[in-house]
Design a protein around this motif. Structure first.
Motif, PDB file in Angstrom:
ATOM      1  N   ARG A  25       0.781  -0.976   0.111  1.00  0.00           N
ATOM      2  CA  ARG A  25      -0.188  -0.088  -0.061  1.00  0.00           C
ATOM      3  C   ARG A  25       0.964   1.244   0.008  1.00  0.00           C
ATOM      4  NH1 ARG A  25       0.468   2.393   4.860  1.00  0.00           N
ATOM      5  NH2 ARG A  25       0.996   1.220   6.727  1.00  0.00           N
ATOM      6  N   PRO A  26       0.374   2.153  -0.329  1.00  0.00           N
ATOM      7  CA  PRO A  26       1.295   3.641  -0.259  1.00  0.00           C
ATOM      8  C   PRO A  26       1.252   4.003   1.286  1.00  0.00           C
ATOM      9  CG  PRO A  26      -0.715   3.881  -1.554  1.00  0.00           C
ATOM     10  CD  PRO A  26      -0.991   2.598  -1.106  1.00  0.00           C
ATOM     11  N   LEU A  27       2.461   4.925   1.406  1.00  0.00           N
ATOM     12  CA  LEU A  27       2.655   5.301   2.902  1.00  0.00           C
ATOM     13  C   LEU A  27       1.722   6.205   3.267  1.00  0.00           C
ATOM     14  CD1 LEU A  27       6.699   5.797   2.396  1.00  0.00           C
ATOM     15  CD2 LEU A  27       5.308   3.903   3.563  1.00  0.00           C
ATOM     16  N   THR A  28       1.366   6.495   4.534  1.00  0.00           N
ATOM     17  CA  THR A  28       0.645   7.549   5.007  1.00  0.00           C
ATOM     18  C   THR A  28       1.599   8.816   4.946  1.00  0.00           C
ATOM     19  OG1 THR A  28       1.124   7.247   7.190  1.00  0.00           O
ATOM     20  CG2 THR A  28      -0.848   6.031   6.366  1.00  0.00           C
ATOM     21  N   GLN A  29       0.885   9.905   5.034  1.00  0.00           N
ATOM     22  CA  GLN A  29       1.706  11.166   5.199  1.00  0.00           C
ATOM     23  C   GLN A  29       2.711  11.228   6.119  1.00  0.00           C
ATOM     24  OE1 GLN A  29      -0.190  14.976   4.484  1.00  0.00           O
ATOM     25  NE2 GLN A  29       0.963  15.896   5.891  1.00  0.00           N
ATOM     26  N   GLU A  30       2.201  10.576   7.472  1.00  0.00           N
ATOM     27  CA  GLU A  30       3.253  10.507   8.647  1.00  0.00           C
ATOM     28  C   GLU A  30       4.349   9.484   8.488  1.00  0.00           C
ATOM     29  OE1 GLU A  30       4.786  11.105  12.319  1.00  0.00           O
ATOM     30  OE2 GLU A  30       3.687  12.076  11.247  1.00  0.00           O
ATOM     31  N   GLU A  31       4.139   8.489   7.826  1.00  0.00           N
ATOM     32  CA  GLU A  31       5.103   7.394   7.480  1.00  0.00           C
ATOM     33  C   GLU A  31       6.083   7.660   6.426  1.00  0.00           C
ATOM     34  OE1 GLU A  31       2.184   3.556   7.874  1.00  0.00           O
ATOM     35  OE2 GLU A  31       2.424   4.441   6.127  1.00  0.00           O
ATOM     36  N   ALA A  32       5.634   8.617   5.477  1.00  0.00           N
ATOM     37  CA  ALA A  32       6.405   9.246   4.390  1.00  0.00           C
ATOM     38  C   ALA A  32       7.278  10.269   4.967  1.00  0.00           C
ATOM     39  CB  ALA A  32       5.785   9.942   3.278  1.00  0.00           C
ATOM     40  N   THR A  62       2.131   9.385  -4.250  1.00  0.00           N
ATOM     41  CA  THR A  62       0.817   9.855  -3.927  1.00  0.00           C
ATOM     42  C   THR A  62       1.176  11.291  -3.501  1.00  0.00           C
ATOM     43  OG1 THR A  62       0.723   9.188  -1.414  1.00  0.00           O
ATOM     44  CG2 THR A  62      -0.075   7.604  -3.263  1.00  0.00           C
ATOM     45  N   PRO A  63       0.169  12.284  -3.392  1.00  0.00           N
ATOM     46  CA  PRO A  63       0.073  13.625  -2.736  1.00  0.00           C
ATOM     47  C   PRO A  63       0.476  13.373  -1.282  1.00  0.00           C
ATOM     48  CG  PRO A  63      -1.805  13.513  -4.286  1.00  0.00           C
ATOM     49  CD  PRO A  63      -1.435  11.859  -4.164  1.00  0.00           C
ATOM     50  N   GLU A  64      -0.041  12.550  -0.544  1.00  0.00           N
ATOM     51  CA  GLU A  64       0.347  12.267   0.877  1.00  0.00           C
ATOM     52  C   GLU A  64       1.579  11.937   1.160  1.00  0.00           C
ATOM     53  OE1 GLU A  64      -3.938  12.083   0.076  1.00  0.00           O
ATOM     54  OE2 GLU A  64      -2.301  10.958  -0.793  1.00  0.00           O
ATOM     55  N   GLU A  65       2.320  11.079   0.385  1.00  0.00           N
ATOM     56  CA  GLU A  65       3.558  10.897   0.356  1.00  0.00           C
ATOM     57  C   GLU A  65       4.356  12.080   0.127  1.00  0.00           C
ATOM     58  OE1 GLU A  65       3.399   6.076  -0.715  1.00  0.00           O
ATOM     59  OE2 GLU A  65       3.451   7.669  -2.236  1.00  0.00           O
ATOM     60  N   LEU A  66       4.201  12.759  -1.032  1.00  0.00           N
ATOM     61  CA  LEU A  66       4.968  13.857  -1.334  1.00  0.00           C
ATOM     62  C   LEU A  66       4.846  14.896  -0.154  1.00  0.00           C
ATOM     63  CD1 LEU A  66       3.878  14.341  -4.776  1.00  0.00           C
ATOM     64  CD2 LEU A  66       6.327  13.774  -4.207  1.00  0.00           C
ATOM     65  N   ALA A  67       3.801  14.978   0.202  1.00  0.00           N
ATOM     66  CA  ALA A  67       3.563  16.053   1.416  1.00  0.00           C
ATOM     67  C   ALA A  67       4.305  15.694   2.620  1.00  0.00           C
ATOM     68  CB  ALA A  67       2.025  16.140   1.955  1.00  0.00           C
ATOM     69  N   GLY A  68       4.332  14.304   3.074  1.00  0.00           N
ATOM     70  CA  GLY A  68       5.396  13.889   4.057  1.00  0.00           C
ATOM     71  C   GLY A  68       6.938  14.127   3.783  1.00  0.00           C
TER      72      GLY A  68
END
Length: 331
Positions: A25-32, A62-68
């Motif tokens: 699965r993709p990483l969450t923003q916090e994981e990233a 993903t956008p969430e990964e990039l933000a993290g």
């Protein structure tokens, strides 16, 4: 290095990304954010970094990964006064079909009292021209640090900061392209760093599918105003021969608009690229309709982004006025 019997703490992030079609699965923003913190702190083995970057490449960020990722990078930067730069301009692709005319767009904006920070990288791709190597044509010096960039913005409304100075760890990672043979998420996240927290950010990409990812990541990062385009060669440069879809964020609202092509037929690309033509076009020593249309058109997109014009027509008119009134002896 951990012992053979102890799992490395970074292994969890690789497992999340690489556990097969059904298990990954993709990483969450916090994981990233946590993963990038470890990478930037040098707490990751080289083999893990390579695996992580390529797993991210295969699935696409993903956008969430990039933000993290971006939030982790920003934590490593020294404190700089917010809004020292008004317009954040990323330049990481390099040009190979045409000269980097967008550089003249940024200088045109600077001449008209807009503080423009360009950040980019030196040659990490063969046969491409990078802004860093074009500065000498205008007797401009790259900034050796964020502090020097801040000073240059105050004195000349323009500064160029290399990724090597901005974040050495990311600079090393972006140069892994020649080793891996593929781009990595680094090529996307560097465009989003906005190191001076400028209110306005303009970005260019090559692959159209990345436009909404940049747009949505900017939203997560609470970027006040941002526009991303499929730029000529992947840089933030409007190609006057083609219509240009600009996807934006303005105070939390997503929007998009199409800028029309400026010519009915495409121009033949030049047989060779001569960087001296950049300064010659600025000085009016040579005329090049493609170059001028690119410079003015790109400037217009930036002016519309910054609210200097309420419509495309007004933005195009204002950019044209800037160009015709420029100080040809400035550089």
């Amino acid at each position: 290095m951990t012992s053979n019997n102890t799992e490395h703490p970074f292994a969890e992030f690789i497992r999340i990304l690489g556990k097969g079609k059904k298990g990954s699965r993709p990483l969450t923003q916090e994981e990233a954010y946590q993963a990038m913190r470890m990478i930037l702190a040098g707490e990751v083995e080289e083999i893990q970094l390579g695996a992580f970057l390529m797993l991210m490449r295969v699935k696409e960020e993903t956008p969430e990964e990039l933000a993290g990722f971006v939030l982790a990078v920003r934590e490593t930067l020294p404190g700089i006064a917010n809004n020292t730069a008004e317009l954040d301009w990323s330049a990481y692709a390099g040009k190979r079909r045409h000269l980097p005319w967008f550089m003249l767009s940024s200088l045109l904006l600077a001449e008209n009292d807009i503080k423009v920070l360009i950040h980019g990288s030196a040659s990490h791709s063969g046969n491409r021209l990078f802004v860093q190597d074009m500065l000498t044509q205008f007797s401009l010096a790259k900034a050796d640090s964020l502090e020097v960039a801040e000073q240059q913005l105050q004195t000349q409304n323009f500064a160029y900061l290399s990724l090597e100075q901005l974040c050495p760890a990311l600079d090393r990672m972006i140069h892994l392209r020649s080793l891996m043979g593929l781009r990595s998420p680094v090529h996307t996240l560097v465009r989003l760093i906005n190191p001076f927290n400028a209110s306005y950010s303009i970005q260019g990409i090559f692959h159209p599918g990345y436009r909404p990812v940049h747009q949505e990541a900017a939203l997560l990062l609470q970027q006040a105003h941002m526009t991303v385009i499929k730029g000529e060669g992947g840089e933030t440069e409007r190609n006057p021969d083609m219509q240009c879809l600009a996807q934006s964020v303005h105070n939390g609202v997503l929007s998009e608009e199409i800028w029309p092509a400026l010519f009915p037929r495409r121009h033949v690309k030049p047989e060779a690229l001569d960087p001296k033509q950049l300064i010659q076009v600025w000085r009016g020593e040579i005329n090049d309709e493609f170059a001028e249309a690119s410079i003015i058109g790109t400037t217009a997109v930036a002016l519309k982004l910054m609210g200097k014009a309420d419509s495309q027509e007004i933005a195009q008119h204002l950019a044209t006025e800037y160009w015709h009134k420029r100080d040809k002896n400035r550089y």
